[in-house]
Design an enzyme around this catalytic site. Structure first.
Site, PDB file in Angstrom:
ATOM      1  N   ASN A   2      -7.375   3.027   0.225  1.00 10.31           N
ATOM      2  CA  ASN A   2      -7.077   2.890  -1.200  1.00 10.31           C
ATOM      3  C   ASN A   2      -5.893   3.762  -1.614  1.00 10.31           C
ATOM      4  O   ASN A   2      -5.693   4.843  -1.059  1.00 10.31           O
ATOM      5  CB  ASN A   2      -8.315   3.244  -2.029  1.00 10.31           C
ATOM      6  CG  ASN A   2      -9.485   2.349  -1.665  1.00 10.31           C
ATOM      7  OD1 ASN A   2      -9.310   1.288  -1.074  1.00 10.31           O
ATOM      8  ND2 ASN A   2     -10.689   2.800  -1.978  1.00 10.31           N
ATOM      9  N   HIS A  41      -2.740   4.121   3.531  1.00  6.25           N
ATOM     10  CA  HIS A  41      -1.806   3.160   2.917  1.00  6.25           C
ATOM     11  C   HIS A  41      -1.070   3.754   1.719  1.00  6.25           C
ATOM     12  O   HIS A  41      -0.581   3.021   0.853  1.00  6.25           O
ATOM     13  CB  HIS A  41      -2.560   1.884   2.521  1.00  6.25           C
ATOM     14  CG  HIS A  41      -3.148   1.180   3.702  1.00  6.25           C
ATOM     15  ND1 HIS A  41      -4.174   0.274   3.588  1.00  6.25           N
ATOM     16  CD2 HIS A  41      -2.865   1.247   5.016  1.00  6.25           C
ATOM     17  CE1 HIS A  41      -4.489  -0.170   4.796  1.00  6.25           C
ATOM     18  NE2 HIS A  41      -3.720   0.398   5.681  1.00  6.25           N
TER      19      HIS A  41
END
Ligand code: BV8
Length: 272
Positions: free
Chosen positions: A104, A121
């Site tokens: 997330n 990410h």
């Protein structure tokens, strides 16, 4: 989770010494942050998130993609961590050396008290210059999507709007979101730390991930191949089911607090 929590899951957590928690969009769903599966709304309704989350989309229409990330950033700022995030922070407080790995780009783990989650990410709060990541790039909250647009346009409508990305103060290039787009490599240090933690753990909790985006989806498999038990928390079946010792079919905010309570019902005292 209606039916009783499988004793096996509580036992595995209660006996664990080296824990890894891998989270996906599902952990933030009960905080009101849409998952990647949820259809996009408003200005972005006609796009697939995987199309928009690419360098190609950004260069084709920077205002559309920057607007999308500003809209998501506003949503996350308005959201609060849920009992799922808090239960994970409780596991970290209880078992020193627990590693939290997230796909997330929100900051809800940190706001729940997780000291240093590994963001595979990237983050919505780490913009950077397109030309040189070393160039300092800040988004001052003045241009926060909540605030009225400099041209006096009303604050960001519920379903977002195009917003021109800021320019790098060092070289004038576009500033981009500090996230990993599809087709881009993950930050090396983060991915290496995640793989090492997974290979060394004795229990991995996979929470709220569909297990289809690589190489993140490889993490639970590395843990299983290294002899660790894997527990999945997800209301739906995923390709990870078959590598799991226990699949807990429920939502993170319901299952994780009961798992933590059951694991340490016997001896509530934190482990030194
Ligand atoms: C790369 C940041 C080198 C941006 C993201 C191998 C095989 C096939 C394809 C590939 C492969 N290797 C590489 C690829 C290509 C690609 C990929 O994996 N494609 C997939 C779609 C097939 N991977 C990449 O491009 C990666 N880079 O590999 O570089 C390379 C390059 C090219 C070719 C080869 C090698 C980069 C991937 C990272 C992209 N960036 N995010 C942004 O956020 O805008 S990925 C993004 O999507 C999220 O970060 C997350 O990782 C993913 C969404 O997955 P989930 O988090 O799992 O969420 P999802 O919505 O899918 O599911 C939610 C789940 O929660 C569901 O299961 C649901 O049931 C559950 N749930 C819902 N509510 C709850 C719940 N669970 C619990 N409680 C609830 N309340």
């Amino acid at each position: 989770m209606e039916e009783a929590l499988p004793h096996r899951a509580a036992e595995l957590l209660g006996d664990a010494r080296r824990v890894v928690v891998l989270t996906g969009a599902g952990i933030s769903a009960e905080s009101g942050v849409p998952t990647f599966r949820d259809d996009l709304t408003g200005l972005w309704a006609r796009f697939d998130a995987r199309e928009l989350a690419t360098a190609a989309a950004f260069h084709a229409d920077p205002d559309l993609v920057w607007g999308w990330y500003e809209w998501r950033r506003t949503r996350v700022r308005r959201a609060e961590p849920n009992p799922g995030h808090l239960a994970i922070a409780a596991i970290e407080a209880r078992i020193p050396g627990t590693t939290v790995i997230t796909q997330n780009v929100d900051d809800l783990h940190e706001r729940a008290g997780s000291p240093a989650p590994i963001h595979l990410h990237g983050s919505l709060f780490a913009p950077r210059c397109v030309a040189a990541a070393a160039h300092p790039a800040t988004i001052d909250d003045a241009d926060d999507a909540d605030a009225d647009a400099p041209d006096g346009e009303p604050a960001q409508p519920h379903d977002g709007r195009r917003i021109a990305p800021p320019r790098c103060t060092s070289c004038g290039a576009l500033v981009r979101p500090g996230v990993v787009w599809f087709g881009e490599m993950l930050p090396e240090a983060a991915f290496t730390a995640a793989v090492e933690a997974a290979a060394a753990c004795d229990l991995l909790l996979a929470v709220g991930t569909s297990g289809v985006v690589y190489p993140a989806a490889e993490i639970p498999r590395i843990a299983a191949r290294s002899g660790a038990a894997v527990i999945q928390v997800n209301p739906e079946p995923t390709p990870l089911d078959r590598v799991c010792a226990v699949n807990l079919r429920g939502t993170a905010a319901h299952v994780l607090p009961s798992l933590v309570a059951a694991a340490w019902a016997a001896d509530p005292a934190p482990r030194s």
